[in-house]
Design an enzyme around this catalytic site. Structure first.
Site, mmCIF file in Angstrom:
data_model
loop_
_atom_site.group_PDB
_atom_site.id
_atom_site.type_symbol
_atom_site.label_atom_id
_atom_site.label_comp_id
_atom_site.label_asym_id
_atom_site.label_seq_id
_atom_site.Cartn_x
_atom_site.Cartn_y
_atom_site.Cartn_z
ATOM 1 N N GLU A 508 0.807 -1.216 0.000
ATOM 2 C CA GLU A 508 0.000 0.000 0.000
ATOM 3 C C GLU A 508 0.844 1.272 0.000
ATOM 4 O O GLU A 508 0.604 2.181 -0.779
ATOM 5 C CB GLU A 508 -0.934 0.015 1.226
ATOM 6 N N SER A 509 1.789 1.361 0.912
ATOM 7 C CA SER A 509 2.470 2.648 1.136
ATOM 8 C C SER A 509 3.984 2.567 1.116
ATOM 9 O O SER A 509 4.637 3.611 1.154
ATOM 10 C CB SER A 509 2.035 3.228 2.485
#
Length: 656
Positions: A508-509
């Site tokens: 995700e990040s």
């Protein structure tokens, strides 16, 4: 940024002398810029609202360059004569003179300024970016003498349009480049003016046929680039190709494959055998993306008729996926074996699935050869191939670098510039400088750079840099586990597999705390605002406010709580729940209903209709498998984690 820090940074880069020298360059407005300044409501309007803070002014300059606003870029750059990264100030001033407001190359670009820039910053990342831009201008201008001189010096060669101009230059000199052009022209979204010009010239010079042009136009149509498709079709002056039967099939199939199939059947008398095969391939592609059971049947008709050379990349890939969903291993094998060679070898997925199809046919020795070809790869299909060979997932030996090796990286100019950009939250420029500095590094140097990035809290650079090694590895850097105490507490409370949770965050990040998506997802776990509010209410967090998502404790708590909710809602399947975390829980539920039989998780993942979600699920579960190996210290099974996905009836969900 405070003024004192700004001055300190200038000293750190040791660029003050260069910046001072450049001040005279910046004060002399090029003729082209003067002309455009006058036409842009005067210098006063361009100078309005220039921030007084140098870093804010630099951001404003960057935005002016993005919009190709010549007058404003010049006005702002004149206030930054002693800025610590003068190369970018000058690039952002010149670049708007190379492109118009719509992003198309200008033919009246300031060549002398570009040449001076390239000489001044030779060897730097920004010089390669400028050369990329100038090559687009030179190609559009048909200035082949300068193009041919500059093209060999372009290092990255990652711009399809520049590559098209390079082929066009060679074709104009009498070389036959048709084979190279067909290999290059596979992604219409990257074509631009240069590739349309190349297609047109190759047709006019009879290096390619009308059928080739029609194929390119149809490929653009398949991806819904209708304007581009029309421009490609218009390169055939003696009769448009965009109104042919197959183009009509594409337009129909996007909305209703059955209607397109009926039209194709009725029109078959006007089409050659190859054209009919290509048409059924298009119908099959769109039916497969809608997970319709008829897709495999459409593709079987395509295989019977032929026309493989006129199938787009997506059609070739979805032909395999449709067969996988139906369990037709013979069609899987035929579809992969008839793929274009460059496509078949580019993605290890097709090597793996070819191995599986050979094994299903009892050709086990040949299957093992396929698995062995990719089993050493640290990716989803490398892991699955290893398991087919009877080996569970383990970690390679760890190579550790010394403190001195890691800290030596801080003296590299590219990393210094990258850090300055990261400090300003300019990640695009930071990544450009960081990745440029990595070129040509040995594995040990890459690990030193990754460790240096970890020490200065650039965790995404740590992961991405460690991912590049070929023979020496450190998976504790590839698969970082920051905030482990917080993660342990949150996953214990939610009854969640921490390896899977880390797999989600890594995808995700990349551990960027302030990461924000275009849709508004925030923080480590990229939780959407509406989802955060919903989960906070469900777990009784009555004081929740959106600003709290910057706190890793809150972000991880809400993210893992939501993971637990979707996992429970989806029969404890990490495959389905991972898809739900990316695409929303309603979609994987819908995708299940189209199954005619239980399928292994790897097949379900490979046949997810959304490209982003398909890639996401594979990466998350591959990540989670390595995280589990790191945490538990013993071999793991990706196949067990993927499990089996069974058909289900349509059910509603209250989860966002």
């Amino acid at each position: 940024m405070r003024k004192g820090v700004y001055r300190q940074r200038a000293g750190q880069f040791a660029l003050t002398a260069i910046a001072t020298a450049l001040s005279w360059t910046l004060l002399a407005t090029p003729a082209a810029a003067q002309k455009r300044t006058v036409s842009s409501n005067g210098q006063g309007a361009a100078s309005a609202m220039i921030p007084s803070n140098p870093d804010d002014a630099f951001r404003a300059l960057r935005e002016a360059a993005r919009k190709n606003d010549v007058a404003r870029a010049y006005a702002i750059s004149a206030t930054l004569v002693d800025y610590p990264v003068p190369s970018y100030v000058e690039y952002f001033r010149i670049k708007p003179q190379l492109f118009d407001a719509s992003g198309l190359a200008r033919i009246d670009a300031p060549d002398d300024e570009v040449r001076a820039f390239l000489q001044r910053y030779q060897g730097e990342a920004i010089a390669d970016r400028m050369r990329n831009d100038w090559l687009l201008v030179l190609g559009k201008r048909r200035d082949w003498a300068n193009f041919d001189a500059q093209y060999p010096q372009f290092v990255l060669k990652d711009d399809t349009q520049v590559e098209c101009y390079a082929l066009l230059s060679r074709a104009l000199k009498g070389q036959n480049v048709a084979v190279e052009a067909r290999a290059l022209l596979t992604e219409p979204k990257n074509y631009g003016e240069g590739c349309v010009d190349l297609i047109g010239y190759l047709y006019q010079s009879r290096q390619i046929t009308r059928a080739d042009v029609a194929f390119q136009a149809r490929t653009a149509l398949e991806q819904n680039y209708t304007t581009l498709a029309g421009r490609i079709a218009a390169t055939v002056p003696d009769g448009a190709v965009d109104g042919d039967t197959l183009a009509t099939v594409v337009k129909m199939a996007r909305n209703d494959p059955a209607q397109a199939a009926a039209y194709l059947t009725a029109s078959s008398g006007s089409l050659s055998r190859d054209e009919q095969g290509a048409g059924w391939g298009v119908v099959g592609q769109f039916a497969a993306k809608k997970l319709l059971p008829d897709a495999a049947g459409y593709f079987r008709r395509q295989v019977e008729l032929g026309g493989n050379q006129w199938l787009s990349t997506e059609t070739q890939e979805w032909r395999v996926r449709a067969a996988l969903r139906q369990g037709d291993w013979k069609l899987v094998r035929l579809a992969i074996e008839s793929m274009r060679p460059e496509l078949r070898t580019k993605d290890p997925a097709w090597t793996y699935w070819l191995g599986r199809s050979l094994a299903e046919a009892g050709r086990n020795d040949e299957a093992r050869q396929q698995y062995q070809a990719i089993a050493s790869g640290f990716h989803f299909y490398g892991q699955l191939a290893s398991e087919e060979l009877g080996q569970r997932i383990t970690l390679p030996p760890r190579t550790q670098v010394s403190d001195a090796e890691a800290m030596a990286m801080r003296t590299r100019p590219g990393f210094q510039r990258a850090k300055a950009f990261y400090d300003m939250d300019l990640r695009f420029e930071g990544n450009r400088e960081w990745n440029w500095e990595l070129r040509g590094m040995s594995d040990r140097e890459l690990l030193a750079a990754a460790e240096y990035a970890r020490r200065i809290s650039l965790l995404d650079r740590t992961v991405n840099t460690a991912d590049r090694t070929q023979s020496q590895h450190d998976f504790s850097l590839r698969f970082l586990m920051p905030f482990r105490d917080i993660m342990q507490r949150a996953t214990d409370e939610a009854g969640l597999d921490m390896a899977w949770a880390y797999g989600i965050i890594r995808q995700e990040s990349r551990f960027i705390m302030n990461a924000r998506s275009s849709a508004g997802a925030h923080g480590l776990m990229q939780v959407m605002p509406a989802t955060a509010k919903y989960v906070a209410r469900k777990i009784g967090m009555t004081d929740f406010t959106p600003s709290m998502m910057s706190d890793p404790n809150v972000n991880i708590l809400l993210g893992t709580s939501y993971m637990s909710m979707v996992l429970t809602d989806l029969d404890s399947s990490q495959t389905l729940a991972s898809a739900a975390y990316n695409a929303g829980p309603g979609r994987p539920k819908s995708w299940r209903t189209s199954l005619s039989r239980p399928v292994e998780g790897a097949i379900f993942a490979e046949t997810i209709p959304f490209t982003e979600t398909r890639t996401y699920v594979k990466n998350v579960l591959s990540n989670a498998t390595y995280y589990a190996a790191l945490m538990h210290g013993h071999p793991q099974s990706l196949k067990a984690r993927l499990g089996t996905v069974v058909p289900s009836q349509v059910t509603t969900t209250s989860l966002p």
